[in-house]
Design an enzyme around this catalytic site. Structure first.
Site, short mmCIF file in Angstrom:
data_model
loop_
_atom_site.label_atom_id
_atom_site.label_comp_id
_atom_site.label_asym_id
_atom_site.label_seq_id
_atom_site.Cartn_x
_atom_site.Cartn_y
_atom_site.Cartn_z
N SER A 152 0.84 -1.21 0.00
CA SER A 152 0.00 0.00 0.00
C SER A 152 0.87 1.26 0.00
O SER A 152 0.61 2.22 -0.74
CB SER A 152 -0.89 0.02 1.24
OG SER A 152 -1.80 -1.04 1.21
N ASP A 188 -7.00 -8.27 4.24
CA ASP A 188 -6.21 -9.13 3.34
C ASP A 188 -5.70 -10.39 4.04
O ASP A 188 -5.11 -11.25 3.39
CB ASP A 188 -5.01 -8.34 2.79
CG ASP A 188 -5.45 -7.27 1.80
OD1 ASP A 188 -6.55 -7.40 1.22
OD2 ASP A 188 -4.70 -6.30 1.63
N LYS A 220 -12.17 -9.16 -3.97
CA LYS A 220 -10.72 -8.99 -4.03
C LYS A 220 -10.20 -9.63 -5.33
O LYS A 220 -10.97 -9.86 -6.25
CB LYS A 220 -10.08 -9.61 -2.78
CG LYS A 220 -10.50 -8.92 -1.49
CD LYS A 220 -9.98 -7.51 -1.43
CE LYS A 220 -10.43 -6.79 -0.18
NZ LYS A 220 -10.06 -5.38 -0.20
N ARG A 278 -12.55 -14.43 -2.28
CA ARG A 278 -11.67 -15.13 -1.33
C ARG A 278 -12.42 -16.03 -0.35
O ARG A 278 -11.85 -16.99 0.17
CB ARG A 278 -10.80 -14.12 -0.57
CG ARG A 278 -9.71 -13.56 -1.45
CD ARG A 278 -8.80 -12.57 -0.75
NE ARG A 278 -7.67 -12.25 -1.62
CZ ARG A 278 -6.90 -11.19 -1.48
NH1 ARG A 278 -7.11 -10.33 -0.50
NH2 ARG A 278 -5.89 -10.99 -2.31
#
Ligand code: S3P
Length: 449
Positions: free
Chosen positions: A29, A326, A353, A357
């Site tokens: 990020s 995440d 995502k 997921r």
């Protein structure tokens, strides 16, 4: 870069104790933002510890296409000669963001208030993901977007020639959407206000301030209110990127479930908007010592000493979801080796995502003999205790780096080896994963298709 070439099947086999030092790469990020804000500053920004994963390399190429000079000087050491807020030129070709949702959404934000047009695309995974969540607020500034049905890439964005500032409440917990609006607000006159009901990672706010933007954050009844004053002159910075807690999650989780392990993971960001996994693991009984806490590159970091642990299933607090969004895939693997049930609620965002997921983890865990329950917004894993997971399956990764790494971690402690059909996307976020894990003693090998 679209596509990942040939799929690379990989197999993880039950391993002896993991030991040693795991130096994970720079935060993804922060790496994207360092390049983007560097491109929007006037003069030369220097970056060390940049993640050289494909996602970030694609953002570097995009910044070049908009007119910034981006140069690699050595491993992790980069400079960006920026063109200033409002100084982007129109790219001569399609911008290919590869696998990166963060890349494309942030870049759409930072060009949306300039009088230029750009067309974006990505790989098969990115072309399935919703872009309306950023193009809707960007339209309020005056930008116009034309994409495929469902707001999907490829998409052309025509930036606003006379942008107006906006006040926008982010409807989903998403730092990408928040950041896209803030980056667009940079080139709008007056104050752009972004409200988030649930706090998400705050790297954009921290870094915008670091680059000299006027940005205030207030906590009010509606949530976190972020007020950005438009058209600042951003000053170039020296950015030291801390190590990525989302990448550290893989060696940390592996060490917890592989019997006898004892590893050190130095310099991992412990930003409170990112550390939900670590709080959760400690609640499950993980033996993690947070040593030498300090500040690096404007972020709190610590060295993590992690030893194999007996873990118990827990109910993960729903309000923690954004700070570990995440990390649910690898948490669901750890949960499979715990005693008892782990309940993960409020995880709907996982469905949009790099893959769905929840579905990818549920199918792969089931194939490995783990009982899982799944609802739209919930994932429940019934733990089988240390050594209790059968494994012995091939799991599909759906072009998703974190799904691939999660199942390889599972295979290090399951009874039979676990294969992933395609580990090539690991290079998007953790290009040294195989080497790093081998250095700890993990048995992960590429296998013939
Ligand atoms: C990111 C935000 C998160 C996260 C992604 C990186 C960012 O996405 O999943 O890996 O750098 O802003 P959302 O904002 O869509 O939750």
């Amino acid at each position: 870069m679209s596509g990942h070439g040939e799929p690379i099947a990989m197999t993880a086999t039950r391993s002896g104790p993991l030991t040693g030092r795991a130096e994970v790469p720079g935060d993804k990020s922060i790496s994207h933002r360092a390049l983007i804000l560097g491109a929007l500053a006037v003069g030369e920004t220097k970056v060390t510890g940049l993640l050289e994963g494909q996602d970030v390399l694609d953002t570097a190429s995009a910044m070049r296409a908009f007119g910034a000079e981006v140069i690699q000087h050595g491993p992790g050491s980069w400079s960006v000669h920026g063109v200033g807020v409002g100084g982007f030129s129109e790219p001569a070709d399609v911008i290919d963001c590869g696998n990166s949702g963060t890349g494309v959404r942030l870049i759409m934000g930072c060009m949306a208030t300039s009088p230029i047009t750009a067309t974006f695309t990505g790989d098969a995974s990115l072309r399935k993901r919703p872009m309306g969540r950023v193009t809707d607020p960007l339209a309020l500034f005056g930008a116009r977007a034309w994409g495929r049905s469902g707001g999907r890439l490829p998409m052309t964005l025509v930036g606003a020639a006379d942008p107006v500032p906006v006040r926008y409440t982010v409807p989903v917990p998403s730092a990408q959407v928040k950041s896209a609006v803030l980056l667009a607000g940079l080139n709008a006159p007056g104050q752009t206000v972004v409200i988030e009901r649930e706090p998400t990672r705050d790297h954009s706010e921290r870094m915008l301030r670091g680059f000299g933007a006027e940005l205030a954050v207030e906590d009010g009844p509606e949530g976190r209110v972020i007020i950005l004053t438009g058209q600042p002159e951003l000053r170039p910075q020296t950015v030291a990127v801390p190590r990525d807690p989302s990448s550290a999650a893989f060696p940390v989780s592996a060490a917890l479930i592989v019997e006898g392990s004892d590893i050190l993971v130095p310099g991992v960001s412990q930003n409170p908007t990112r550390n939900g996994l670590y709080l959760t693991l400690v609640e499950m009984g993980a033996d993690i010592a947070f040593q030498n806490p300090r500040e690096e590159g404007g972020e709190p970091v610590a060295d993590l000493r992690v030893r194999a642990s007996s873990l118990k299933g827990i109910e993960v607090p729903e309000e923690r979801a954004a700070s570990m969004i995440d990390e649910y895939p690898v948490l669901s693997v750890v949960a499979a080796f715990a005693e008892g049930t782990t309940v993960m609620r409020g995880v709907r965002e996982l469905r949009v995502k790099e893959s769905d997921r929840i579905d990818a983890m549920a199918r792969g865990l089931e194939a490995c003999g783990v009982r899982v329950e799944e609802e739209e917004d919930v994932l429940i894993v019934h733990g089988m205790g240390p050594g209790g997971v059968p494994g012995g399956a091939t799991c599909r990764t759906h072009l998703d780096h974190r799904i691939a790494m999660s199942f390889l971690v599972l295979g290090l402690a399951s009874q039979r080896p676990v294969t992933v059909d395609d580990g090539s996307p690991i290079a998007t976020s953790f290009p040294v994963f195989e080497r790093l894990m081998a250095g700890l003693g993990a048995d992960i090998a590429r296998t013939a298709p």
